[in-house]
Design an enzyme around this catalytic site. Sequence first.
Site, PDB file in Angstrom:
ATOM      1  N   HIS A  72       0.801  -1.228   0.000  1.00 42.03           N
ATOM      2  CA  HIS A  72       0.000   0.000   0.000  1.00 42.03           C
ATOM      3  C   HIS A  72       0.842   1.290   0.000  1.00 42.03           C
ATOM      4  CE1 HIS A  72      -3.422   2.549   1.758  1.00 42.03           C
ATOM      5  NE2 HIS A  72      -3.957   1.989   0.694  1.00 42.03           N
TER       6      HIS A  72
ATOM      7  N   LYS B 117       3.024   4.421  -1.337  1.00 40.26           N
ATOM      8  CA  LYS B 117       2.934   5.272  -2.531  1.00 40.26           C
ATOM      9  C   LYS B 117       4.078   6.261  -2.443  1.00 40.26           C
ATOM     10  CE  LYS B 117      -1.450   5.272  -0.429  1.00 40.26           C
ATOM     11  NZ  LYS B 117      -1.826   4.075  -1.088  1.00 40.26           N
TER      12      LYS B 117
ATOM     13  N   ASP C 101      17.157   9.518  -7.374  1.00 38.17           N
ATOM     14  CA  ASP C 101      18.616   9.557  -7.175  1.00 38.17           C
ATOM     15  C   ASP C 101      19.027   9.250  -5.736  1.00 38.17           C
ATOM     16  OD1 ASP C 101      19.023  10.114  -9.858  1.00 38.17           O
ATOM     17  OD2 ASP C 101      19.154  12.278  -9.568  1.00 38.17           O
TER      18      ASP C 101
END
Lengths: 149, 149
Positions: free
Chosen positions: A88, A90, A95
């Site tokens: 779940h 996100k 870099d």
Amino acid sequence: CPCPLPSGDTALSRLVRRLLSARRSLDLCLFSFSCPQLARAVQLLHRRGVRVRLVTDAQYMGLHGSQIGRLRHAGIQVRHDQHSGYMHHKFAIVDRRMLITGSLNWTTQAIQSNRENVLVVEDSVYVKAFQDEFERIWEEYNPANYSFF
Amino acid sequence: CPCPLPSGDTALSRLVRRLLSARRSLDLCLFSFSCPQLARAVQLLHRRGVRVRLVTDAQYMGLHGSQIGRLRHAGIQVRHDQHSGYMHHKFAIVDRRMLITGSLNWTTQAIQSNRENVLVVEDSVYVKAFQDEFERIWEEYNPANYSFF
């Protein structure tokens, strides 16, 4: 491509600009990914030679409008969970230096209709915690470990 | 109460301890809230005299297992959106000083089964941005502004 990169000063265009600042690597850990503009930005980075790795949720990656197939087809490495629970997270790490995280799933519905937050953090304590979580998941979801029933 | 506060050093018990550190205010902006242990902690703070305000999503607050009704019944102020889009935030602010935010919805499923992140931030730049968003939403969702069709 039917979906031009967003311009102007919308939240989406600012997010795309942060992503396009990647020079070496982009690590993505995304529950749901159906926004074509964001997929196009990720593909562009892949074509420029940025190392893109993507972890996603097994149940959501096959849903209508998912961009995962398109990204795999473009040659981007994708790994997914094998559990009934959701992957779940996100977040994105640019870099190994800039963390982009929040409530936002990378879907058109979320961007257009929801009340959401996205944090951009360069403090290394936070970036490292998320980078470590990414590396753990990347190894755990290695296809060599997949089991078939 | 059938749901004792969690003890030990689980992620849930650490989250509960952060919440219970509130002395003056707790502002909650939660897409989905069905975890009984977290609801119990919020009720406890309300009974101690901490000012609790809760914003939630209109579509999710009526789902099976939602704790919103119980919290309203206990006298806690709750406001919700009036849109088809989701109020998708999942953050808490303790004493206008500590921000708790991430991917985690306050549901038993998420806590027990999902891969999630929760950030605890005391940097005033981040706390203020979320506090400002909370105040905007709190005013926008004032029941005086509700329209009935």
